[in-house]
Design a protein around this motif. Structure first.
Motif, mmCIF file in Angstrom:
data_model
loop_
_atom_site.group_PDB
_atom_site.id
_atom_site.type_symbol
_atom_site.label_atom_id
_atom_site.label_comp_id
_atom_site.label_asym_id
_atom_site.label_seq_id
_atom_site.Cartn_x
_atom_site.Cartn_y
_atom_site.Cartn_z
ATOM 1 N N HIS A 1 0.686 -0.010 -12.511
ATOM 2 C CA HIS A 1 -0.066 -1.103 -12.721
ATOM 3 C C HIS A 1 0.540 -2.361 -12.214
ATOM 4 O O HIS A 1 -0.224 -3.202 -11.895
ATOM 5 N N VAL A 2 1.757 -2.474 -12.243
ATOM 6 C CA VAL A 2 2.564 -3.588 -11.684
ATOM 7 C C VAL A 2 2.273 -3.610 -10.230
ATOM 8 O O VAL A 2 1.850 -4.593 -9.679
ATOM 9 N N VAL A 3 2.399 -2.455 -9.598
ATOM 10 C CA VAL A 3 2.560 -2.266 -8.125
ATOM 11 C C VAL A 3 0.884 -2.652 -7.664
ATOM 12 O O VAL A 3 0.552 -3.094 -6.701
ATOM 13 N N VAL A 4 -0.144 -2.308 -8.650
ATOM 14 C CA VAL A 4 -1.707 -2.634 -8.260
ATOM 15 C C VAL A 4 -1.582 -4.057 -8.086
ATOM 16 O O VAL A 4 -2.090 -4.560 -7.338
ATOM 17 N N ILE B 1 10.741 5.527 -3.564
ATOM 18 C CA ILE B 1 10.078 4.408 -4.317
ATOM 19 C C ILE B 1 11.061 3.045 -4.314
ATOM 20 O O ILE B 1 10.770 1.912 -4.055
ATOM 21 N N PRO B 2 12.453 3.318 -4.784
ATOM 22 C CA PRO B 2 13.368 2.212 -4.963
ATOM 23 C C PRO B 2 13.243 1.314 -3.386
ATOM 24 O O PRO B 2 13.190 0.180 -3.636
ATOM 25 N N VAL B 3 13.241 2.246 -2.390
ATOM 26 C CA VAL B 3 13.373 1.634 -1.075
ATOM 27 C C VAL B 3 12.202 0.955 -0.791
ATOM 28 O O VAL B 3 12.231 0.005 -0.325
ATOM 29 N N LEU B 4 10.948 1.483 -0.902
ATOM 30 C CA LEU B 4 9.795 0.653 -0.863
ATOM 31 C C LEU B 4 9.804 -0.544 -1.794
ATOM 32 O O LEU B 4 9.311 -1.607 -1.383
ATOM 33 N N THR B 5 10.136 -0.326 -2.940
ATOM 34 C CA THR B 5 10.145 -1.618 -3.778
ATOM 35 C C THR B 5 10.789 -2.862 -3.431
ATOM 36 O O THR B 5 10.622 -3.808 -3.259
ATOM 37 N N VAL B 6 12.299 -2.419 -2.686
ATOM 38 C CA VAL B 6 13.094 -3.459 -2.345
ATOM 39 C C VAL B 6 12.186 -4.235 -1.300
ATOM 40 O O VAL B 6 12.159 -5.393 -0.911
ATOM 41 N N LEU B 7 11.805 -3.051 -0.363
ATOM 42 C CA LEU B 7 11.060 -3.557 1.022
ATOM 43 C C LEU B 7 9.987 -4.644 0.617
ATOM 44 O O LEU B 7 9.472 -5.712 1.358
ATOM 45 N N THR B 8 9.042 -4.045 -0.308
ATOM 46 C CA THR B 8 8.105 -4.892 -0.881
ATOM 47 C C THR B 8 8.417 -6.369 -1.192
ATOM 48 O O THR B 8 7.750 -7.468 -0.951
ATOM 49 N N VAL C 1 0.669 -1.168 0.184
ATOM 50 C CA VAL C 1 -0.024 0.097 0.143
ATOM 51 C C VAL C 1 1.054 1.266 0.042
ATOM 52 O O VAL C 1 0.753 2.177 -0.782
ATOM 53 N N LEU C 2 1.848 1.258 0.804
ATOM 54 C CA LEU C 2 2.669 2.446 0.939
ATOM 55 C C LEU C 2 3.582 2.564 -0.396
ATOM 56 O O LEU C 2 3.712 3.809 -0.997
ATOM 57 N N SER C 3 3.918 1.592 -1.103
ATOM 58 C CA SER C 3 4.610 1.419 -2.306
ATOM 59 C C SER C 3 3.422 2.317 -3.397
ATOM 60 O O SER C 3 3.734 2.859 -4.176
ATOM 61 N N LEU C 4 2.228 1.799 -3.208
ATOM 62 C CA LEU C 4 1.080 2.139 -4.346
ATOM 63 C C LEU C 4 1.075 3.782 -3.976
ATOM 64 O O LEU C 4 0.825 4.677 -5.065
ATOM 65 N N VAL C 5 0.858 4.034 -2.842
ATOM 66 C CA VAL C 5 0.735 5.687 -2.429
ATOM 67 C C VAL C 5 2.051 6.409 -3.003
ATOM 68 O O VAL C 5 2.001 7.500 -3.471
ATOM 69 N N ALA C 6 3.205 6.020 -2.865
ATOM 70 C CA ALA C 6 4.385 6.517 -3.325
ATOM 71 C C ALA C 6 4.417 6.706 -4.760
ATOM 72 O O ALA C 6 4.520 7.771 -5.638
#
Length: 150
Positions: free
Chosen positions: A119-122, A48-55, A10-15
């Motif tokens: 779309h990928v993040v969704v 976004i990169p940090v949240l992507t790695v965390l995801t 969700v945080l990634s989507l918000v970012a």
């Protein structure tokens, strides 16, 4: 871990959603300058990169299927591609710094790549939510192929 995976997705989507807002802020700031896109740059190159790695890490810790883990990692590649597209678009300006039609077309790919990333993040968020739904004991998930009886 599955709830953490949902929260980080969700945080990634918000970012990613904010990234479009920050691009608009830069586009409508007058007079334009390099700092007009500061929020867009910081969010795109740090948050976004940090949240992507965390995801992706939480997807692996949540024992998500490999396809979902791969999908969670994919935005980092799309994010790395973004400044390359922007630099290529900038390379196609004329001597006075005015955009050319080719440069504008390539610049449009920057936005298109961003839309694909969203779309990928969704999809990752949907997968995380489905993974977080508890399955009652003794009830396995029934997987059938289209056209097969259940």
């Amino acid at each position: 871990m599955r709830k953490a995976f949902v929260i980080v997705s969700v945080l990634s989507l918000v970012a990613f959603a904010l990234q479009f807002v920050f691009a608009a802020v830069g586009g409508f700031t007058r007079p334009t300058g390099d700092d007009a896109y500061a929020l867009h740059s910081v969010n795109g190159m740090a948050v976004i990169p940090v949240l992507t790695v965390l995801t992706a890490v939480f997807a692996a810790l949540a024992k998500a299927p490999g396809r979902l883990i791969g999908l969670a990692i994919l935005p980092i590649g799309l994010v790395v591609l973004q400044p390359l597209i922007a630099m290529l678009a900038e390379a196609f300006t004329d001597a006075s710094g005015v955009s050319t039609p080719l440069g504008l077309t390539i610049g449009g790919l920057h936005a298109l790549n961003g839309i694909i990333a969203v779309h990928v993040v969704v999809g990752v968020h949907r997968g995380a939510r489905q993974l977080a739904v508890p399955v009652p004991a003794g009830a396995g998930r029934l997987v059938t192929r289209e056209g097969e009886p259940a």
